[in-house]
Motif scaffolding. Sequence first.
Motif, short mmCIF file in Angstrom:
data_model
loop_
_atom_site.label_atom_id
_atom_site.label_comp_id
_atom_site.label_asym_id
_atom_site.label_seq_id
_atom_site.Cartn_x
_atom_site.Cartn_y
_atom_site.Cartn_z
N GLY A 94 22.40 19.70 -10.60
CA GLY A 94 23.30 19.53 -9.29
C GLY A 94 22.48 20.59 -8.23
N PRO A 95 22.56 20.11 -7.09
CA PRO A 95 21.82 20.94 -5.96
C PRO A 95 22.71 22.35 -5.62
CG PRO A 95 23.31 18.90 -5.18
CD PRO A 95 23.28 18.95 -6.45
N VAL A 96 21.84 23.27 -5.47
CA VAL A 96 22.30 24.67 -5.27
C VAL A 96 21.86 25.03 -3.80
CG1 VAL A 96 22.02 26.95 -5.91
CG2 VAL A 96 22.21 25.26 -7.58
N PHE A 97 22.79 25.69 -3.07
CA PHE A 97 22.69 25.97 -1.54
C PHE A 97 22.68 27.52 -1.26
CE2 PHE A 97 23.28 21.31 -1.58
CZ PHE A 97 22.56 20.89 -0.51
N HIS A 98 22.12 28.01 -0.48
CA HIS A 98 22.15 29.52 -0.02
C HIS A 98 22.90 29.16 1.33
CE1 HIS A 98 20.82 33.45 1.12
NE2 HIS A 98 20.74 33.03 2.40
N LEU A 99 24.09 30.07 1.27
CA LEU A 99 24.88 29.88 2.56
C LEU A 99 25.05 31.40 3.11
CD1 LEU A 99 25.75 27.20 1.09
CD2 LEU A 99 27.99 27.91 2.00
N LEU B 74 25.83 33.46 0.06
CA LEU B 74 26.54 32.97 -1.36
C LEU B 74 25.47 31.91 -1.80
CD1 LEU B 74 29.86 31.97 0.11
CD2 LEU B 74 29.40 34.10 -0.80
N MET B 75 25.60 31.81 -3.05
CA MET B 75 25.04 30.50 -3.70
C MET B 75 26.11 29.56 -4.31
SD MET B 75 22.05 32.32 -6.16
CE MET B 75 21.17 30.84 -6.85
N VAL B 76 25.89 28.41 -3.69
CA VAL B 76 27.06 27.35 -4.19
C VAL B 76 26.20 26.26 -4.80
CG1 VAL B 76 28.93 26.13 -3.47
CG2 VAL B 76 28.74 28.26 -2.34
N ILE C 266 20.26 46.11 -17.34
CA ILE C 266 19.97 44.79 -17.83
C ILE C 266 20.70 43.69 -17.21
CG2 ILE C 266 19.54 43.77 -19.96
CD1 ILE C 266 19.33 46.46 -21.66
N LEU C 267 20.15 43.05 -16.38
CA LEU C 267 20.90 41.95 -15.57
C LEU C 267 20.42 40.58 -16.15
CD1 LEU C 267 20.00 43.43 -11.96
CD2 LEU C 267 21.99 43.83 -13.33
N VAL C 268 21.66 39.87 -16.71
CA VAL C 268 21.48 38.66 -17.54
C VAL C 268 22.22 37.65 -16.66
CG1 VAL C 268 21.65 37.35 -19.83
CG2 VAL C 268 21.38 39.93 -19.75
N GLY C 269 21.56 36.40 -16.32
CA GLY C 269 22.51 35.62 -15.75
C GLY C 269 21.73 33.82 -15.80
N ASN C 270 22.64 33.16 -15.28
CA ASN C 270 22.03 31.87 -15.18
C ASN C 270 22.40 31.05 -13.90
OD1 ASN C 270 24.64 31.22 -16.26
ND2 ASN C 270 23.73 29.45 -17.49
N GLY C 271 21.90 30.01 -13.28
CA GLY C 271 22.56 29.34 -12.27
C GLY C 271 22.78 30.19 -11.15
N THR C 272 24.08 29.67 -10.53
CA THR C 272 24.42 30.39 -9.36
C THR C 272 25.01 31.80 -9.68
OG1 THR C 272 26.59 29.52 -9.71
CG2 THR C 272 25.08 28.56 -8.11
N GLY C 273 24.96 32.30 -11.02
CA GLY C 273 24.99 33.67 -11.39
C GLY C 273 24.20 34.58 -11.05
N LEU C 274 23.14 33.99 -10.38
CA LEU C 274 22.03 34.89 -9.71
C LEU C 274 22.67 35.85 -8.72
CD1 LEU C 274 19.04 36.13 -10.15
CD2 LEU C 274 18.47 34.21 -8.58
N ALA C 275 23.53 35.02 -7.97
CA ALA C 275 24.34 35.83 -6.68
C ALA C 275 24.53 37.27 -7.00
CB ALA C 275 25.35 34.80 -6.24
N GLY C 276 25.21 37.64 -7.93
CA GLY C 276 25.90 38.98 -8.22
C GLY C 276 24.65 39.73 -8.71
N LEU C 277 23.87 39.20 -9.38
CA LEU C 277 22.78 40.15 -9.78
C LEU C 277 21.84 40.53 -8.60
CD1 LEU C 277 22.05 38.23 -13.28
CD2 LEU C 277 23.36 39.81 -12.75
#
Length: 499
Positions: free
Chosen positions: A231-236, A311-313, A361-372
């Motif tokens: 799905g498309p991800v946007f930086h807002l 934000l990443m949405v 140690i920062l672990v994430g995927n998808g829009t979870g990168l926002a918080g990291l």
Amino acid sequence: MTAILSRPAAALLLLALYLLMCAALWWRYRRRQRQAAAESAALLPASDAGPPVLVLHASQTGQAEEIAWQTARALHLAGMPVRVAALGEVDREALRGARHALFIASTYGEGDAPDSAAPFARDLMAAQASDAATGLDLSSLQVGVLALGDATYTHFCGFGRALDAWLRERGARSMFDRIEADRTDEHALSQWRQRLSHLAGTADLAEWEAPVFTDWRLAARRHLNPGSQGGPVFHLELVPAGGSPLPAWEAGDLVQVSVAGEATHAAHAAHAAHAAHAAGAAGAADAIDDDARRPREYTIASLPADGRVELMVRRTEREDGSPGLASGWLTERLAVGGGVALRLRPHASFRIGANADRPLILVGNGTGLAGLRAHLKVRAQARMNTGNGAVRAWLLFGERQSAHDAHYRDEIEAWQRDGVLARVDWAFSRDQAERVHVQHLLAREAPRLREWIADGAAIYVCGSLQGMAGAVDAVLRETLGEADVDALIREGRYRRDVY
């Protein structure tokens, strides 16, 4: 003549600046702890009014904790002594010694306890269930339970229901039937306030302060992954409307976005589309109205120093292929410059807390990168201010395709070159026949994981609950052991923001 510092002197100066920065972060953390302690103490009257009412919260994103404090303040204003605590901080003696206890319990995922309540669920609920004959006797305790959940999950309010059943099995007496709230259901919260009035013996319990949404505007929007299979991800980028000052927040905090205005537009569209079928139009509009009552939460990907909330949405789709009410509006229908009703919400369980000078140690995927990303921005800012890169960070991030989904790659590679990131591991699941995800990378790096943890590292996980978060947790427990992972949770060194 301008004096030039020698290299040793310059190094000592940078080290001193770095130590001052760490001290400032620690002081701010300790100040918050003292403020929380002072707030708790203020709820207890000086005179002996008997045991305080326990107000216990099991919270993942902070909503249950927020309601717990609102509950406690209302009871305190009615003249009742109150003690607020996380459920995981309460032992059997505290329950035995109380006369009244109120539980505000969120459910995490499919019926699980929030991380902060995991020790209680394991050490008391599970242990007592397996040894009913010598179990905890709570027959002198009167309880009330507010269960928070999301009706889109199969096990709606699963942990709240399990907690309520366990309390009854231990002999606790219910002051009223369990109240269940779907997300932020105002009707359920009104019922809760009514029950509190009965407990306090007053008909005029102080009204709770409603969340205040303020006007912001969309300053910029950028499509991050054109051509992706996902799905498309946007930086807002959002800024306060009318030149209002930017509020303060910290890495790990959230925003809530109100979609009520967009829902009104969608409801009118539903009526128009179903004009020939009045019942169908009414049903569609009612569903939209129900959906609009729930503010959408997004983890902030920026810092106040950036001058805007970023934000990443990801745009989601309904079963009929139409875009989701909130994500479709934010990523497509809302024009740049258009208005957004927004409020910032602290997310204490995903803030840096006492981990400011620990390896991360920062672990994430998808829009979870926002918080990291927000946490990495703090590290980059500290390094720029002090020149010291002694505190390491390791990022493990997963998405679909390297060619399209390496969000903020230039920024991440720059942080790696500058020493902000000691290591970066990317997992792109569609780039090879074998599906590779972040949990697989973490398992392959088990010796390195143990080394970092032994060196005092804290783990932050941000992204999807289904698949990623559970699998990462399983790898951690297999690699480090159940007891060590539980210790990390108790110490605040294992924090999650997953959805």
